[in-house]
Scaffold this motif. Structure first.
Motif, short mmCIF file in Angstrom:
data_model
loop_
_atom_site.label_atom_id
_atom_site.label_comp_id
_atom_site.label_asym_id
_atom_site.label_seq_id
_atom_site.Cartn_x
_atom_site.Cartn_y
_atom_site.Cartn_z
N SER A 42 11.08 -4.67 50.24
CA SER A 42 11.20 -6.10 50.56
C SER A 42 9.90 -6.64 51.13
N GLN A 43 9.29 -5.88 52.05
CA GLN A 43 8.00 -6.28 52.61
C GLN A 43 6.92 -6.32 51.53
N TYR A 44 6.93 -5.35 50.65
CA TYR A 44 5.92 -5.27 49.59
C TYR A 44 6.05 -6.47 48.63
N GLN A 57 18.69 -10.94 46.29
CA GLN A 57 18.79 -9.50 46.51
C GLN A 57 20.16 -9.12 47.03
N SER A 58 20.70 -9.92 47.94
CA SER A 58 22.04 -9.65 48.47
C SER A 58 23.11 -9.86 47.40
N PHE A 59 22.92 -10.89 46.59
CA PHE A 59 23.89 -11.20 45.54
C PHE A 59 24.05 -10.02 44.58
N ILE A 60 22.94 -9.37 44.25
CA ILE A 60 23.00 -8.20 43.35
C ILE A 60 23.82 -7.08 43.99
N ASN A 61 23.59 -6.83 45.28
CA ASN A 61 24.33 -5.76 45.97
C ASN A 61 25.83 -6.03 45.98
N TYR A 62 26.20 -7.26 46.35
CA TYR A 62 27.63 -7.60 46.41
C TYR A 62 28.27 -7.59 45.02
N CYS A 233 15.80 -26.24 46.80
CA CYS A 233 14.41 -25.73 46.73
C CYS A 233 14.35 -24.67 45.63
N PRO A 234 14.01 -25.05 44.41
CA PRO A 234 14.09 -24.12 43.27
C PRO A 234 13.14 -22.94 43.36
N VAL A 235 12.09 -23.00 44.17
CA VAL A 235 11.08 -21.95 44.17
C VAL A 235 11.44 -20.78 45.07
N SER A 236 12.43 -20.94 45.93
CA SER A 236 12.76 -19.86 46.86
C SER A 236 14.21 -19.99 47.28
N ASP A 237 14.82 -18.86 47.64
CA ASP A 237 16.18 -18.91 48.16
C ASP A 237 16.19 -18.50 49.61
#
Length: 237
Positions: A42-44, A57-62, A233-237
């Protein structure tokens, strides 16, 4: 040769054998390794590629939990079926899913503002919160050594936040660092709520029910939040 068998009696009366303790330690270390891997990647992504997608990222896990464990619940019958669980306690899992989703979101989001070291160290703030919740909800009781450890933990949290503020001022990024640290502390607190709920559900109901319901409501909540944020904000969640 004497065969020494180590056993510990827990506060609930359950006998912890040497093998049980060893298995718990190994599983805990494996979990820590996976969490570390998530933190580093995540940091990288945030630093090297400016990929700031904590909710995705969370959506994929759930979604994966939904695919596996919620499907398992759907094929159950009787009182343990998905329909019966939803009828009896759906609203509880809504709150649990919300806490778990926002905890994941805040922790991953924090990597955009502060360092990997700060996130990992400040995440221990969840320990005193978890102990307090376990005291009142799970009726857990602790010894003096536990409270001393919590005091050291809180002292370390304060020291880390102070160090980040000073370092941020030198780099002219003080406000961003503080935002990152606050996100970690809030996320750790929500993780504590999720973990206490998890322990209660796994011990009193079932592991499949917990993972299935968190997968279901986590997918719904993170999906709605992902759509809402992207529409603003389409560029970031």
């Amino acid at each position: 040769m004497l065969n020494i068998r180590i056993s510990i009696l827990s506060p609930t009366g359950k006998l912890f054998t040497q093998g049980y303790i060893l298995k718990t330690i190994i599983l805990g270390q494996m979990l820590s390794l996976f969490i570390c891997g998530t933190a580093v990647t995540s940091q990288y992504l945030a630093e090297q590629y400016q990929v700031n997608t904590p909710m995705f990222q969370s959506f994929i896990n759930y979604s994966l939990l939904l695919l596996v464990y919620t499907t398992m619940l759907a094929f159950r019958t009787g009182n343990d079926s998905l329909l019966q669980i939803l009828k009896q306690r759906w609203w509880k899992y809504v709150f649990l899913g919300l806490a778990d989703v926002e905890a994941n979101y805040m922790i991953v989001k924090a990597y955009q503002y502060t360092t990997l070291t700060s996130v990992q160290l400040l995440d221990c703030f969840g320990i005193p919160v978890l102990m307090a919740l376990s005291w009142f909800i799970l009726r857990a009781r602790y010894k003096l050594i536990h409270f001393i450890a919590v005091a050291i933990c809180l002292l370390g949290v304060g020291t880390m936040v102070g160090a980040d503020i000073l370092a941020g001022r030198q780099d002219s990024e003080g406000s961003d660092v503080v935002i990152g640290d606050v996100l970690v502390l809030l996320g750790a607190s929500l993780y504590a709520i999720s973990n206490v709920s998890e322990e209660y559900i796994v011990k009193n109901l079932s592991r499949v029910e917990f993972l299935g319901m968190v997968g279901l409501f986590g997918t719904i909540i993170s999906g709605l939040q992902l759509i809402t944020v992207h529409s603003i904000c389409p560029v970031s969640d």
